[in-house]
Scaffold this active site. Structure first.
Site, PDB file in Angstrom:
ATOM      1  CB  CYS A 242       4.595   6.609  10.175  1.00  0.00           C
ATOM      2  SG  CYS A 242       3.196   6.858  11.080  1.00  0.00           S
TER       3      CYS A 242
ATOM      4  CB  CYS B 239      -3.044   7.051   5.815  1.00  0.00           C
ATOM      5  SG  CYS B 239      -1.683   8.289   6.928  1.00  0.00           S
TER       6      CYS B 239
END
Length: 354
Positions: free
Chosen positions: A102, A198
């Site tokens: 990410c 997440c």
């Protein structure tokens, strides 16, 4: 006046990063990356850094600081470059690190694209690390708070990116950051930290993969190091190197996952001592403090985020590959994880273990 985009997740760290940059006289805007829809991925909002709850916390802080706030939709990129890679790595016998992916593909690629598009100067995040310039080269340095240091997940940053990144929290401890947030009345000053991925906040990554991919992962054989069948596994995505719990098979003594072979659909189990090795090879490398490792170099190396770095020698074997030889055998060196090299307080570089 220099201008900065503050990556705001809704947590206390990025909120204080925004405050510190404004205090330094920067023109700031806050930005949250929208990475997925809650209805697509079942999550507990409070625990996820990029949930609707996080957006509202980030907007609240931005309003309090009187800075513009935006939400950038990066859902498609996140799905392709982070979630798909996450699933692919497990399917191929590895253990991924989606936070690194990410950072590489979204936070310091797409967000930096926005920086250029808007004619801003810097991207700012709440990571516990620092950037220093020395003799025309940008260096990545550990955070002062060693218990929070996040330099490991930032090893993929390039010289161009480092020249446009500021990590204002690098010189603070977590306790100091919470105090600053409290003093400024931030609603998230005492917000608990997310310790999980997440998009898999409950930690059950195998269930997430099955639901998201809509695939069935067939059972196969547990084998020992002599290739003898000793049980049945429930699909290779359920296992990672060093795992002992959740094997679903009882033995007379502890057994650990030593390797995962997707080609044969087998999982090799062994004893704890079978998990130790002195060498690893990594590719997809990125070097920060040097352009190239021309000869054997003494470093300290980490093989996972919570691993205490260990003395090692690194050799660059080609343009995109390094070999790391530890002074002492290390436990559970795992395909798909990152090895990150340090020279004292500075990151030399790193790569993906193969």
């Amino acid at each position: 006046m220099k201008k900065a985009i503050i990556a705001m997740s809704g947590g206390v760290d990025s909120s204080v990063a925004a405050y510190l940059m404004k205090e330094k006289g920067f023109e700031c805007i806050g930005a949250t990356m929208k990475l997925f829809d809650n209805e697509d991925i079942v999550i507990n909002n409070e625990k996820s850094c990029c949930s609707l709850d996080g957006v509202e916390d980030a907007r609240s802080v931005a309003n309090r600081l009187e800075i513009p706030y935006y939400v950038f939709n990066f859902k498609d990129e996140f799905s392709k470059k982070v979630i798909d890679k996450f699933i692919f790595t497990y399917e191929n016998g590895g253990t991924p690190n989606p936070c690194i992916d990410c950072n590489r593909s979204l936070k310091f690629k797409r967000l930096m694209d926005k920086m250029y598009e808007l004619s801003f100067d810097y991207v700012v995040t709440g990571h516990y690390a620092s950037v220093e310039e020395k003799d025309g080269r940008f260096l990545l340095k550990r955070g002062v708070d060693k218990s929070k240091d996040q330099s490991y997940v930032l090893y993929s940053l390039t010289q161009e990116q480092l020249s446009h990144i500021i990590f204002p929290l690098g010189e603070y401890t977590k306790t100091q950051i919470r105090e600053i947030a409290s003093q400024n009345g931030f609603s998230n000053a005492n917000k608990r930290e997310s310790q999980d991925i997440c998009f898999v906040p409950d930690g059950d990554y195998a269930s997430f993969i099955k639901k998201y991919s809509e695939k069935v992962y067939p059972q196969g054989n547990f084998i020992n190091k002599n290739n003898e069948i000793i049980g049945t596994h429930q699909g290779i995505i359920n296992y990672t190197i060093g795992q002992r719990k959740g094997l679903g098979v009882a033995f007379g003594e502890p057994r650990y996952v030593c390797s995962v072979n997707p080609k044969d659909n087998t999982v090799t189990l062994g004893k704890n001592e079978d998990l130790f090795s002195k060498e690893l090879t990594a590719n997809d490398i990125n070097l920060i403090s040097v352009d190239k490792i021309d000869s054997e170099m003494k470093v300290s190396a980490k093989i996972r985020y919570n691993h205490k770095e260990q003395p090692a020698t690194v050799i660059q074997t080609d343009e995109d590959t390094i070999k790391v030889i530890f002074d002492e055998p290390q436990r559970a060196i795992t395909k798909g994880q990152a090895v990150v090299l340090y020279d004292g307080e500075y990151v030399v570089g790193g790569g993906t273990i193969i």
